[in-house]
Scaffold this motif. Structure first.
Motif, short mmCIF file in Angstrom:
data_model
loop_
_atom_site.label_atom_id
_atom_site.label_comp_id
_atom_site.label_asym_id
_atom_site.label_seq_id
_atom_site.Cartn_x
_atom_site.Cartn_y
_atom_site.Cartn_z
N ASP A 405 0.86 -1.18 0.08
CA ASP A 405 0.02 -0.08 -0.04
C ASP A 405 0.84 1.31 0.12
O ASP A 405 1.33 1.61 1.10
N GLN A 406 1.22 1.66 -1.11
CA GLN A 406 2.09 2.79 -1.19
C GLN A 406 1.20 4.20 -0.95
O GLN A 406 0.27 4.46 -1.26
N ARG A 407 2.25 5.00 -0.25
CA ARG A 407 1.66 6.32 -0.07
C ARG A 407 2.88 7.37 -0.60
O ARG A 407 3.84 7.24 -0.17
N ARG A 408 2.19 8.55 -0.83
CA ARG A 408 3.33 9.57 -1.36
C ARG A 408 3.54 10.36 -0.31
O ARG A 408 2.94 10.90 0.77
N SER A 409 5.03 10.98 -0.37
CA SER A 409 5.36 11.80 0.75
C SER A 409 4.72 13.05 0.68
O SER A 409 4.49 13.71 -0.44
N ARG A 410 4.57 13.76 1.72
CA ARG A 410 3.90 15.08 2.03
C ARG A 410 5.06 15.83 2.56
O ARG A 410 4.57 16.90 3.39
N SER A 411 6.41 15.89 2.43
CA SER A 411 7.26 16.57 3.12
C SER A 411 7.19 18.16 2.87
O SER A 411 7.24 19.08 3.73
N ASN A 412 6.94 18.49 1.61
CA ASN A 412 6.78 19.94 1.39
C ASN A 412 5.73 20.49 1.92
O ASN A 412 6.10 21.75 2.42
N ASP A 413 4.53 19.94 2.20
CA ASP A 413 3.46 20.72 2.85
C ASP A 413 3.91 20.87 4.34
O ASP A 413 3.63 21.77 4.86
N ILE A 414 4.45 19.80 4.92
CA ILE A 414 4.91 19.87 6.30
C ILE A 414 5.90 20.79 6.57
O ILE A 414 5.83 21.69 7.53
N LEU A 415 7.06 20.92 5.67
CA LEU A 415 8.09 21.99 5.73
C LEU A 415 7.40 23.44 5.84
O LEU A 415 7.86 24.16 6.34
N SER A 416 6.61 23.77 4.74
CA SER A 416 5.98 24.89 4.67
C SER A 416 5.25 25.31 5.81
O SER A 416 5.35 26.27 6.17
N ASN A 417 4.52 24.35 6.42
CA ASN A 417 3.73 24.74 7.72
C ASN A 417 4.77 25.10 8.65
O ASN A 417 4.35 25.87 9.71
N LEU A 418 5.82 24.13 8.76
CA LEU A 418 6.70 24.41 10.05
C LEU A 418 7.48 25.75 9.80
O LEU A 418 7.68 26.49 10.77
N GLN A 419 7.73 26.24 8.41
CA GLN A 419 8.20 27.52 8.18
C GLN A 419 7.43 28.51 8.95
O GLN A 419 7.90 29.75 9.50
N TYR A 420 6.14 28.42 8.49
CA TYR A 420 5.04 29.46 8.89
C TYR A 420 5.16 29.57 10.50
O TYR A 420 5.16 30.67 11.06
N TYR A 421 4.94 28.37 11.04
CA TYR A 421 4.69 28.47 12.43
C TYR A 421 6.07 28.93 13.22
O TYR A 421 6.08 29.63 14.11
N GLY A 422 7.34 28.57 12.38
CA GLY A 422 8.54 29.23 12.79
C GLY A 422 8.55 30.59 13.03
O GLY A 422 9.05 31.30 13.88
N GLN A 423 7.82 31.27 11.90
CA GLN A 423 7.85 32.75 11.82
C GLN A 423 6.83 33.00 12.95
O GLN A 423 7.23 34.48 13.61
N VAL A 424 5.71 32.49 12.94
CA VAL A 424 4.82 32.94 14.20
C VAL A 424 5.65 32.97 15.48
O VAL A 424 5.18 33.75 16.54
N PHE A 425 6.06 31.94 15.86
CA PHE A 425 7.02 31.88 17.03
C PHE A 425 7.83 32.76 17.22
O PHE A 425 7.92 33.51 18.30
N GLU A 426 8.93 33.18 16.28
CA GLU A 426 9.79 34.24 16.43
C GLU A 426 9.03 35.53 16.52
O GLU A 426 9.63 36.46 17.37
N HIS A 427 8.21 35.77 15.83
CA HIS A 427 7.45 37.20 15.92
C HIS A 427 6.78 37.24 17.35
O HIS A 427 6.85 38.32 18.10
N GLY A 428 6.51 36.14 17.93
CA GLY A 428 5.58 36.21 19.14
C GLY A 428 6.58 36.32 20.22
O GLY A 428 6.21 36.54 21.52
#
Length: 653
Positions: A405-428
């Motif tokens: 049962d093959q599943r495709r990687s979703r690393s790009n979506d995860i990394l973009s979300n983490l980058q956004y949360y990182g910006q929110v963390f730094e600003h806060g």
């Protein structure tokens, strides 16, 4: 008798207001020493007669502080757990195969702020000024520099530790200066949750409020040593959990069965040989049962539910010995906010996203395998491993017997979300990438834009720096009062000689409290150079580099710029004074004299002056020629003076 309904309500209200005004006016006048002594003696007598009142009063203050500061302490506890990067509560529900990764950002954020504070406090961070009496300011400057250095109070190191707590939870460690004979001032750091303040304490004022209570669990041997030194009394009563026997409860209410049972519950057995009890030091106003003021500024100690330290006046000018501060103080109460309070949920979300992605990658790397048992040659051989050969049969519909049962990687979506949360963390948290010296989120950014972003990001650090420096001034001022109250004549001899002490009016006196009299009053102004000063220095260095130095290279502006002053400004702001890389003021004056001779074409005279400088030294040569005034005949006068010096010292050889 006048009936009640004939009383004028307005007159009654006016009489009550006048009575309150007289009461308020009486509070404005400080009691004299005689009145304070009478109050102290009365309080000690009252403590001996009614020990229960002082115990009840302390526990009543504890209950009030605990009730109204409960939410604040809860938030501080959460921030402390996040700073330590402990697992969030939601991790307790994870399965054994699920990831439990934590992103190390809270600790990094706080330690970066603490590093900025440590860097800002240079060796000469303290200055004391007194416009009326500069001699007093000079005295206290030398005393406090000595007491706060790395061999004694280690103020910078201890203050940086206090700042770490302040940046993490919003309230610093309580800095308590203590005096150790022969060693001087030492700073004890106490966790904020061990200090119980009056909830009505004013913002930014660590000495405000009705009371201040410090509670710790102290071992039996520590309390007995204090009793031996005269600090405590009747320590064994705090550990007495025996049956009261035939003693009537009215004789000693602290020996009733209920009081003994409560005392027994308070005793903590650390090990088989160590017993500790909650010991609480009370500082502040002591009120009588009817609400009247019994002691205005006193301290006493309670262990379990027994008074082991009788009430006594606190140190003059000091309501209690503790000071704390906040980088971002609350406007309405004695509290504050740190760097982590606003980003607690953001950090937990970042950890959850990363863990969910890691759990998903587990299925991508090791996908589930579907096996049709009816299609296996041996249905009992269903275990799959790398490189294994599987014998199968034909299926009715030609279905695959073993498939993945093959599943495709979703690393790009995860990394973009983490980058956004990182910006929110730094600003806060106010600690952005440019502040940390990182390139930021943009791949390419012009230099001027990056400099502008850094300047704006550091603005809030300037605000926090002002609040932190105010806390440093409070701690230093409190320690100075401790020095004046406790230091002896021998302690001052470690800093000054006897002649200098006589010049300040300080003399030994065996009849005085500490064996010394004439110590100047503490009426100067304390200044601390911290983060804000460091930011000003960086701005000055940038202006020197970008404006002044380029202008000095242009002939039209060069005559109006002093090169040596530029070098001294750079030396001061880069903390290179001790390295000796820049000429001293005396050496600079001799260099100016040599430049004047060189400009007049007297190269031989320049060489002669250099030889005399090697022979006599900078100070002696400068003293010999310093009286020559700036005038047209200065070069001729300087030549004559050099000739005289050569004749006197044998040609400078």
């Amino acid at each position: 008798m006048t009936p009640p309904y004939d009383i004028n309500p307005m007159q009654a209200m006016v009489a009550e207001m006048q009575s309150r005004r007289r009461q308020i006016e009486s509070y404005r006048h400080a009691p004299d020493e005689k009145e304070l002594q009478e109050r102290t003696e009365a309080a000690e007598a009252y403590a001996g007669e009614n020990e229960q009142h002082f115990v009840d009063y302390l526990f009543d203050c504890l209950a009030e502080s605990t009730k109204y500061l409960k939410d604040i302490r809860r938030m501080q506890a959460i921030c402390w757990e996040v700073f330590q990067e402990h697992e969030p509560p939601s991790y307790a529900e994870k399965e054994a195969w699920q990831a439990r990764t934590l992103i190390p950002k809270p600790f990094q954020t706080v330690m970066f702020g603490a590093a900025a504070v440590k860097k800002a406090f240079s060796p000469e961070f303290l200055s004391i000024e007194n416009a009326k009496d500069k001699k007093k300011a000079e005295f206290w400057q030398k005393v406090m520099d000595h007491q706060l250095n790395e061999q004694h109070g280690r103020f910078v190191l201890r203050f940086a530790d206090a700042v770490v707590m302040a940046l993490a939870i919003g309230s610093s460690m309580e800095m308590i200066p203590i005096w150790i004979p022969g060693k001087g001032i030492q700073f004890v750091l106490v966790e904020p949750w061990k200090i119980r303040r009056d909830p009505n304490a004013a913002a930014r004022d660590p000495q405000s409020g009705l009371y201040w209570i410090h509670e710790e669990y102290l071992d039996y041997h520590v309390l007995k040593q204090g009793e031996k030194d005269g600090k405590y009394r009747n320590v064994d009563a705090a550990f007495d959990v025996s049956d009261s026997g035939d003693r009537h409860p009215a004789d000693d209410p602290l020996m009733t069965r209920g009081a003994v049972a409560r005392r027994k519950e308070m005793i903590m057995e650390r090990t088989k040989f160590r017993k500790a009890v909650p010991t609480r030091e009370f500082y502040g106003m002591v009120l009588a049962p009817n609400g009247e003021l019994l002691l205005e500024n006193a301290t006493y100690t309670v262990a379990t539910n027994r008074v082991i330290g009788l009430p006594e006046p606190a140190i003059d000018g000091m309501r209690w010995p503790g000071v704390s501060f906040s980088p971002l103080p609350h406007l309405l109460r004695y509290d504050g906010r740190g760097l982590l309070q606003g980003i607690l949920s953001v950090w937990e979300s970042m950890c959850n996203i990363l863990n969910l992605h890691q759990d998903y990658l587990t299925w991508v790397v090791n996908p589930p395998t579907e096996i049709n048992l009816d299609g296996l040659d041996d249905p009992n051989d269903a275990y799959i491993e790398p490189g294994k050969h599987v014998l199968t049969r034909d299926t009715p519909h030609g279905q695959q017997v073993v498939r993945t049962d093959q599943r495709r990687s979703r690393s790009n979506d995860i990394l973009s979300n983490l980058q956004y949360y990182g910006q929110v963390f730094e600003h806060g948290s106010f600690v952005s990438g440019p502040v940390q010296g990182l390139p930021g989120w943009r791949k390419e950014e012009p230099y001027r834009l990056a400099a502008m972003n850094l300047d704006q990001a550091l603005g809030v650090f300037g605000l926090m720096g002002t609040n932190i420096e105010a806390g440093a001034i409070d701690a230093i001022g409190l320690s100075a009062k401790m020095v004046r109250a406790m230091a002896s004549y021998d302690d001052y001899l470690e800093i000054f000689n006897e002649e200098e002490l006589r010049g300040y009016g300080i003399k030994p006196d065996q009849d005085a409290a500490n064996g010394v009299i004439g110590v100047p009053e503490l009426d100067g102004t304390f200044h601390v150079s911290g983060i804000q000063a460091l930011m000003r220095d960086n701005e000055t260095l940038a202006n020197l580099r970008e404006v002044i130095v380029p202008l000095s290279e242009r002939p039209a502006y060069a005559p109006y710029i002093h090169p040596f002053r530029i070098l001294k400004a750079i030396e001061i702001r880069t903390n290179l004074k001790d390295e000796g890389v820049i000429a001293t003021d005396d050496e600079a004056k001799l260099i100016q004299k040599q430049q004047q001779l060189a400009a007049a074409g007297q190269q031989d005279a320049v060489k002669r002056m250099q030889e005399l400088q090697e022979a006599l030294g900078v100070a002696e040569l400068l003293e010999a020629i310093e009286d020559l005034q700036e005038e047209n005949g200065q070069v001729d006068g300087l030549m004559d003076r050099l000739g005289q010096l050569e004749q006197k010292h044998g040609g400078g050889k």
